[in-house]
Structure formats: C-alpha cells, structure tokens
Design a protein around this motif. Structure first.
Motif, mmCIF file in Angstrom:
data_model
loop_
_atom_site.group_PDB
_atom_site.id
_atom_site.type_symbol
_atom_site.label_atom_id
_atom_site.label_comp_id
_atom_site.label_asym_id
_atom_site.label_seq_id
_atom_site.Cartn_x
_atom_site.Cartn_y
_atom_site.Cartn_z
ATOM 1 N N ARG A 501 15.415 -1.898 23.979
ATOM 2 C CA ARG A 501 16.831 -2.668 23.939
ATOM 3 C C ARG A 501 17.723 -1.258 24.573
ATOM 4 O O ARG A 501 18.622 -1.649 25.153
ATOM 5 C CB ARG A 501 17.230 -2.757 22.417
ATOM 6 C CG ARG A 501 16.770 -4.093 21.728
ATOM 7 C CD ARG A 501 17.075 -3.968 20.321
ATOM 8 N NE ARG A 501 17.018 -5.518 19.880
ATOM 9 C CZ ARG A 501 16.875 -5.544 18.584
ATOM 10 N NH1 ARG A 501 16.975 -4.743 17.633
ATOM 11 N NH2 ARG A 501 16.995 -7.011 18.090
ATOM 12 N N GLN A 502 17.217 -0.081 24.464
ATOM 13 C CA GLN A 502 18.163 0.854 24.863
ATOM 14 C C GLN A 502 17.828 1.443 26.426
ATOM 15 O O GLN A 502 18.519 2.077 27.187
ATOM 16 C CB GLN A 502 18.005 2.168 23.973
ATOM 17 C CG GLN A 502 18.514 1.846 22.729
ATOM 18 C CD GLN A 502 18.189 2.851 21.555
ATOM 19 O OE1 GLN A 502 17.515 3.937 21.959
ATOM 20 N NE2 GLN A 502 18.329 2.640 20.345
ATOM 21 N N GLY A 503 16.431 0.980 26.786
ATOM 22 C CA GLY A 503 15.952 1.407 28.156
ATOM 23 C C GLY A 503 16.316 0.560 29.265
ATOM 24 O O GLY A 503 17.129 -0.447 29.178
ATOM 25 N N SER A 504 15.682 0.984 30.245
ATOM 26 C CA SER A 504 16.054 0.092 31.748
ATOM 27 C C SER A 504 14.688 0.144 32.460
ATOM 28 O O SER A 504 13.828 1.084 32.421
ATOM 29 C CB SER A 504 17.010 0.624 32.645
ATOM 30 O OG SER A 504 16.942 1.998 32.808
ATOM 31 N N SER A 505 14.413 -0.974 33.189
ATOM 32 C CA SER A 505 13.448 -0.959 34.208
ATOM 33 C C SER A 505 13.485 0.180 35.053
ATOM 34 O O SER A 505 14.517 0.484 35.527
ATOM 35 C CB SER A 505 13.211 -2.270 35.047
ATOM 36 O OG SER A 505 12.980 -3.402 33.682
ATOM 37 N N PRO A 506 12.031 0.290 35.764
ATOM 38 C CA PRO A 506 10.744 -0.008 35.467
ATOM 39 C C PRO A 506 10.238 0.597 34.082
ATOM 40 O O PRO A 506 10.548 1.645 33.755
ATOM 41 C CB PRO A 506 9.803 0.151 36.351
ATOM 42 C CG PRO A 506 10.581 1.520 36.971
ATOM 43 C CD PRO A 506 11.896 1.442 36.798
ATOM 44 N N PHE A 507 9.499 0.011 33.047
ATOM 45 C CA PHE A 507 8.908 0.514 32.201
ATOM 46 C C PHE A 507 7.452 0.681 32.553
ATOM 47 O O PHE A 507 6.660 0.129 33.096
ATOM 48 C CB PHE A 507 8.876 -0.456 31.014
ATOM 49 C CG PHE A 507 10.304 -0.973 30.182
ATOM 50 C CD1 PHE A 507 10.797 -0.014 29.363
ATOM 51 C CD2 PHE A 507 11.081 -1.745 30.767
ATOM 52 C CE1 PHE A 507 12.013 -0.117 28.956
ATOM 53 C CE2 PHE A 507 12.278 -2.119 30.384
ATOM 54 C CZ PHE A 507 12.664 -1.298 29.293
ATOM 55 N N THR A 508 6.854 2.017 31.919
ATOM 56 C CA THR A 508 5.427 2.333 32.190
ATOM 57 C C THR A 508 4.893 2.633 31.071
ATOM 58 O O THR A 508 5.157 3.305 30.385
ATOM 59 C CB THR A 508 5.414 3.624 33.179
ATOM 60 O OG1 THR A 508 6.176 3.377 34.437
ATOM 61 C CG2 THR A 508 4.142 3.972 33.584
ATOM 62 N N VAL A 509 3.546 1.959 30.706
ATOM 63 C CA VAL A 509 2.732 2.237 29.615
ATOM 64 C C VAL A 509 1.871 3.294 29.962
ATOM 65 O O VAL A 509 1.305 3.247 31.061
ATOM 66 C CB VAL A 509 1.996 0.834 29.299
ATOM 67 C CG1 VAL A 509 1.017 1.263 28.137
ATOM 68 C CG2 VAL A 509 2.782 -0.346 28.951
ATOM 69 N N ARG A 510 2.153 4.362 29.324
ATOM 70 C CA ARG A 510 1.229 5.439 29.810
ATOM 71 C C ARG A 510 0.315 6.012 28.507
ATOM 72 O O ARG A 510 1.027 5.887 27.257
ATOM 73 C CB ARG A 510 2.309 6.677 29.853
ATOM 74 C CG ARG A 510 1.210 8.165 30.120
ATOM 75 C CD ARG A 510 2.692 9.143 30.862
ATOM 76 N NE ARG A 510 3.742 9.254 30.062
ATOM 77 C CZ ARG A 510 4.041 10.119 29.207
ATOM 78 N NH1 ARG A 510 3.067 10.962 28.861
ATOM 79 N NH2 ARG A 510 5.276 10.075 28.668
ATOM 80 N N VAL A 511 -0.779 6.145 28.787
ATOM 81 C CA VAL A 511 -1.972 6.464 27.495
ATOM 82 C C VAL A 511 -2.327 8.047 28.039
ATOM 83 O O VAL A 511 -2.981 8.144 28.869
ATOM 84 C CB VAL A 511 -3.126 5.354 27.651
ATOM 85 C CG1 VAL A 511 -3.936 5.967 26.378
ATOM 86 C CG2 VAL A 511 -2.554 4.197 27.504
ATOM 87 N N GLU A 512 -2.054 8.957 27.068
ATOM 88 C CA GLU A 512 -2.278 10.272 27.259
ATOM 89 C C GLU A 512 -3.337 10.954 26.101
ATOM 90 O O GLU A 512 -3.371 10.405 25.030
ATOM 91 C CB GLU A 512 -1.025 10.965 27.391
ATOM 92 C CG GLU A 512 -0.177 10.750 28.338
ATOM 93 C CD GLU A 512 -0.421 11.601 29.547
ATOM 94 O OE1 GLU A 512 -1.441 12.248 29.647
ATOM 95 O OE2 GLU A 512 0.193 11.525 30.853
ATOM 96 N N PRO A 513 -4.200 11.666 26.647
ATOM 97 C CA PRO A 513 -5.192 12.354 25.935
ATOM 98 C C PRO A 513 -4.579 13.477 24.821
ATOM 99 O O PRO A 513 -3.655 14.015 25.370
ATOM 100 C CB PRO A 513 -6.253 12.833 26.514
ATOM 101 C CG PRO A 513 -5.723 13.305 27.795
ATOM 102 C CD PRO A 513 -4.883 11.926 27.964
ATOM 103 N N TYR A 514 -5.029 13.599 23.689
ATOM 104 C CA TYR A 514 -4.590 14.740 22.949
ATOM 105 C C TYR A 514 -5.672 15.334 22.201
ATOM 106 O O TYR A 514 -6.457 14.687 21.735
ATOM 107 C CB TYR A 514 -3.425 14.330 22.109
ATOM 108 C CG TYR A 514 -3.761 13.593 20.842
ATOM 109 C CD1 TYR A 514 -4.147 13.921 19.745
ATOM 110 C CD2 TYR A 514 -3.622 12.087 21.255
ATOM 111 C CE1 TYR A 514 -4.463 12.848 18.742
ATOM 112 C CE2 TYR A 514 -3.793 11.335 20.269
ATOM 113 C CZ TYR A 514 -4.225 11.575 18.984
ATOM 114 O OH TYR A 514 -4.519 10.846 17.998
ATOM 115 N N ASP A 515 -5.567 16.847 21.729
ATOM 116 C CA ASP A 515 -6.746 17.551 21.224
ATOM 117 C C ASP A 515 -6.822 17.348 19.827
ATOM 118 O O ASP A 515 -5.892 17.166 19.009
ATOM 119 C CB ASP A 515 -6.541 19.017 21.342
ATOM 120 C CG ASP A 515 -6.298 19.341 22.868
ATOM 121 O OD1 ASP A 515 -7.487 19.120 23.353
ATOM 122 O OD2 ASP A 515 -5.649 20.261 23.189
#
Length: 543
Positions: A501-515
């Motif tokens: 609702r608040q953002g704008s294109s383009p949208f990127t789905v990002r999957v990041e590792p964490y410890d």
C-alpha cells in the motif's frame, strides 16, 4: 507467592477478555531459570531421576517418556523398535493421543496455546515421577547473553569419569559444536526483538502478531514467537548429525530430546512476560466461541483424560500451582474476567492438583476444527514459478514490476517480467480488511541448513531493513516421514499489505541468510552449504 497475570486489551469490544485471569495466591512450585536451577544439586537430581523413571516405563504407559514425546509428534522409525519391545502399544489409540502438536495445518495461534497445555501435563507427569511435590521445570532463557550457550546439565553423555553412569538428559543427535561449548546462540535469535516488541497477540492487517492467526489452515504467516526464537532454537540445537537432521531439528523427533522441555518452558515464559507488559492487546481477536471450540485431549499424570479448550489452556498459567517467579508480578487492578464460556466448555478456574480433575468441567469430544475451515476469497496478483535456490552463503531474489535490466538477464536469481504487466495493484485494497500475501511454495531441502533465512520485500530498488518473516525450516520438516499423516504442501505466506500500500514498483522479493549460531566471540559460522529450494513465488490478495 502472590502473582497476577494479565493481558491488557485496548479495544472496547475486547475489554472483557484477558489473556490470563487474575490468580489467587498460591504456594506452589516455581519455574526457575536454568542457572538458578542447576546450582541446586537436589533439583538437578530430581530432574534426572524423574526423566530416567519415565524412560524406564513401557512406551504404552501414558507416564512413559515415549508416550509423552509422541503426544507432540513421532515417526514410524521411532515407533517400530518400541512395538517390538512393548506389544501393549498396539492397543494405544495413536490417532487420538499422538501427533497432536499444531504444526500440521491448524491455525497458527494454536501453536503457543496448545504448547502451554502440553507443557503443563508433561510437567505434572514428571513431577509425579520425581516424587517431589515442589518440582517444576526450569526454563532456558536465551534472551539474556549469559544463557546462550548449550545448557551444561544436558550436555554430557555420562555423569562419571568411568563412563558408566548415563545422563538421562543427554541425547546423541544434537549439534556437536554447540553442545561442546564452541558456539552460542546469536544475539539476533536470542533477543528476538521484533517478537517481544509486537503490540498484539493476533495478526492484524499488515502487522504480524506475537501469537499468530485464528484463521484455519495457516491462511497467513505463523506468529512471531513461533518464528523466532522458537523455530530458530530448534534448528540450532538439532543441527545435522551423521548426515541426518538432529532430533530437535525435526518435528517428529523434537520432544524426544529432553532439552525440548526447557526450551518450551522459556517460550511459555516469554508469552507470560510479554503479556505482562503495558500496552499489549489481543488485537483483532476472534469471537468468544473460538476460545471454547474443538477441545484438545491430554492425559493427566493420574491417567485421567482431559478435554482442554483454548480458553482452558490460556488460563492454565494463572490458575495452577506453577509460577515463573516474582519478576512477572503485575500490580493492581486485576483484569476483567473473560467472557462466559460456550455451552459445554471447560473452565480453568480451579487450580489443577495431582490426583484431582484439574480443569473443572469437561468439554465434549470434538475434531480439531469444529467449524468448517474459513477460506477467504483470494485472487492471484503476480507469480513467478521459476525455482529459486538459497544457501547459507547466497541470497535469492525475484523481481516484480518491470523488465529485468539486460545485465541481470543471465542471472538465475531473477525472472524477466513485462514492464506493461500490472503487478500488485488490487481494487480490493480499498477494503481496510483486505490483505496482500506473499507466498513461497514448494519449500524443500535435503538437510536443515546451518543458518536461517529471512524474507524481505524491497520497493523501487531500496533494500528493506525489516524482514516480512522467516522461512519456517522447522515447520517444513513435517512434510516428510510423518507417521499416520498424508503429504502436505510446503508453503508459507507473509502479510505484505502495508508495504504494497505504501510502496512503489518494482518490488523485489529477497531471501537472505542469517546466523543461528556464532562463535563465542560473535563470528558467523555458516558451515554447511545446504540449499533450500523455493519452487514458486506469488502474490495474492484476500478479503
């Protein structure tokens, strides 16, 4: 000890519902932190003796460790050798008493509620086995830095120098570098800042809740407490042993590791501590009937079969004779009483005592879902069904909203989309109750990874600092060998309504590792390059 529990609601419509009713003064067992508990040799001996006594019982005995662990979940691999040792297992109603943990498609809010009742009845059984009426389970408080190493009393296989006296608290299938003291839980996992900072128990549009959602079949993401620290701790402790997932890393074996109980005692303590903070509320709670429908079945220490509604389970902490101690005391005034129970529902007003009927009235037997599952209308907004691979060392991306730059087209991490194609615009979003959900489906892996994975939704090329959720690696393990359970779709959903609702294109789905684990001086340790496969990414709108 005079202690009260309360859950302060903010909405007028919910003013009559508190997470835990006011409790009367009790002088009963106190759940202590592990360091305090471990400093008392008598308490430690009682714990070890009680677990040993339960393990010595035949598996068909409801007081046995096997029976109690299988109540959570079990596998055919665990059951087969027990059937040879104990023919009485053939008469146990496994469908009724075992595989009861709500990791199998129930509404996500059931997770923390069911486990409170499960912990309660296990603790009563263990207390009876110890012969010590003052006994209570300790809790492993990894929210503080001093307790992020593996609990020392659970680590050794033997208790003597000659390796003859076995430690009943030991389990062989644990992350060895962790149990040997070389690693510790990362501060990110232990502190769980987003979880403890949640304002509401139930999810609200665009804001995941501490406890989860009341919608059936996990129509939205799991609760924050279940994501972190619960799931992360399971993976950190279990790890991979001899090319197989450790016990705590698999739903079907987790409760067979004795450290399971101090982990879940802390999960329950975190709920109690969170609810005692000012300003916390239920959020958009379901109708009162939800709290009384479809009770769960447990067996008490004396063999009594108990029907436990959600209302009963929520009230257990306030109504029975185990307490976490004065640090959770809340001053007057006490919260208002909960609304009247539905017809036939149980009540947790009577403090349960060993040998007595602990929950007052018994609710009628019922299926896990008394009402038909609610299936809100949904529509797909955008989808990319190209498989994506992420590892502890590499992130994965999916771009929605414009053509991929030429320089990126050869990269397997991105999928090309037409700039003219509408992406996440939805007329339904004019409805304040409508939600946009990001769905990752076909989640699979060989062995559990040595890290966790956070999911982000970036807008217009600007990286988001806060994840929309964590991939439920622990939950995905139940899609494998589950005794008596059919195959399930390994999919997860995350509420991204506020971002869209608040953002704008383009949208990127990002999957990041964490410890999950770090060295004792805080350095990352992503040792195993285990890949997690995500078969498809899509956005849907529901409402």
């Amino acid at each position: 000890m005079q202690t009260r529990r309360r859950f302060i609601g903010t909405a007028t419509a919910l003013a009559a519902l508190s997470l835990a009713p006011a409790r009367a003064a009790v002088a009963g067992p106190v759940r202590m932190s592990l360091p305090a508990f471990a400093s008392d040799a008598t308490r430690v001996a009682a714990l070890r003796n009680g677990i040993a006594a339960m393990k010595a019982l035949p598996a068909s005995d409801h007081r046995s460790y096997f029976f109690q662990a299988a109540t959570h979940a079990y596998s055919d691999a665990l059951l087969k050798p027990e059937l040879k040792r104990d023919p009485g297992l053939k008469t146990v109603d496994r469908g009724k008493y075992w595989n009861q943990c709500p990791h199998f498609g129930q509404c996500s809010a059931d997770f923390v509620i069911w486990h409170r009742a499960y912990l309660h009845f296990f603790e009563r059984t263990l207390r009876a086995a110890t012969g010590d009426e003052s006994f209570a389970l300790p809790y492993w408080d990894y929210t503080v830095a001093e307790q992020r190493t593996f609990p020392e009393i659970y680590a050794p296989e033997f208790l003597d120098d000659k390796s003859k006296l076995r430690n009943p608290l030991f389990h062989p299938n644990r992350e060895k570098a962790f149990t040997r003291g070389l690693l510790e839980i990362s501060a990110l996992v232990g502190q769980a800042e987003k979880t403890v900072g949640a304002a509401t128990f139930f999810h609200e549009v665009g804001a995941p809740g501490f406890g989860g959602d009341d919608l059936d079949e996990d129509r939205t993401q799991v609760g924050l407490l279940e994501q972190r620290p619960h799931n992360d701790i399971h993976l950190a402790v279990g790890g991979v042993i001899n090319s197989a997932n450790g016990a705590m890393a698999e739903i079907t074996t987790a409760a067979f590791d004795p450290v399971f109980w101090v982990h879940h005692a802390n999960i329950d303590r975190m709920w109690a501590a969170w609810a005692a903070q000012p300003g916390k509320s239920w959020g958009k709670a379901p109708a009162p009937e939800w709290f009384d429908e479809a009770p769960w079945t447990f067996i008490d220490a004396d063999g009594s079969e108990m029907k436990v509604s959600r209302r009963d389970a929520i009230g257990l902490l306030a109504a029975y004779d185990v307490d976490y101690g004065p640090q959770l005391a809340v001053p007057e005034p006490s919260p208002p009483p909960p609304p009247a129970a539905a017809s036939g529902g149980g009540s947790a007003a009577t403090p349960p005592r060993v040998g007595a009927s602990p929950l007052g009235g018994a609710a009628p037997a019922g299926r896990r879902h008394a009402r038909a599952p609610r299936r809100p209308a949904e529509r797909e907004l955008a989808a990319d069904r190209t498989p994506m691979t992420v590892t502890p060392h590499n992130a994965g991306h999916r771009l929605f909203g414009e053509a991929v730059p030429a320089a990126a087209r050869n990269g397997a991490s991105y999928a090309t989309r037409s700039a003219a194609q509408p992406t996440l615009d939805a007329p339904e979003l004019s409805d304040p109750d409508a939600k946009v959900l990001l769905e990752l489906s076909g989640i699979s892996f060989g062995l559990v990874p040595s890290s966790g994975f956070a999911v982000y939704l970036d807008c217009a090329g600007r990286p988001a600092s806060d994840p929309v959720g964590l991939i439920d690696i622990f939950g995905a393990t139940h899609h494998r060998a589950m005794a008596g359970m059919g195959p399930m779709k390994a999919a997860q959903r995350f509420d991204v309504t506020a971002i869209v609702r608040q953002g704008s294109s383009p949208f990127t789905v990002r999957v990041e590792p964490y410890d999950l684990l770090v060295t004792r001086d805080g350095k990352p340790t992503r040792g195993r390059a285990d890949a997690v496969q995500i078969a498809a990414v899509r956005f849907v709108v529901i409402g």
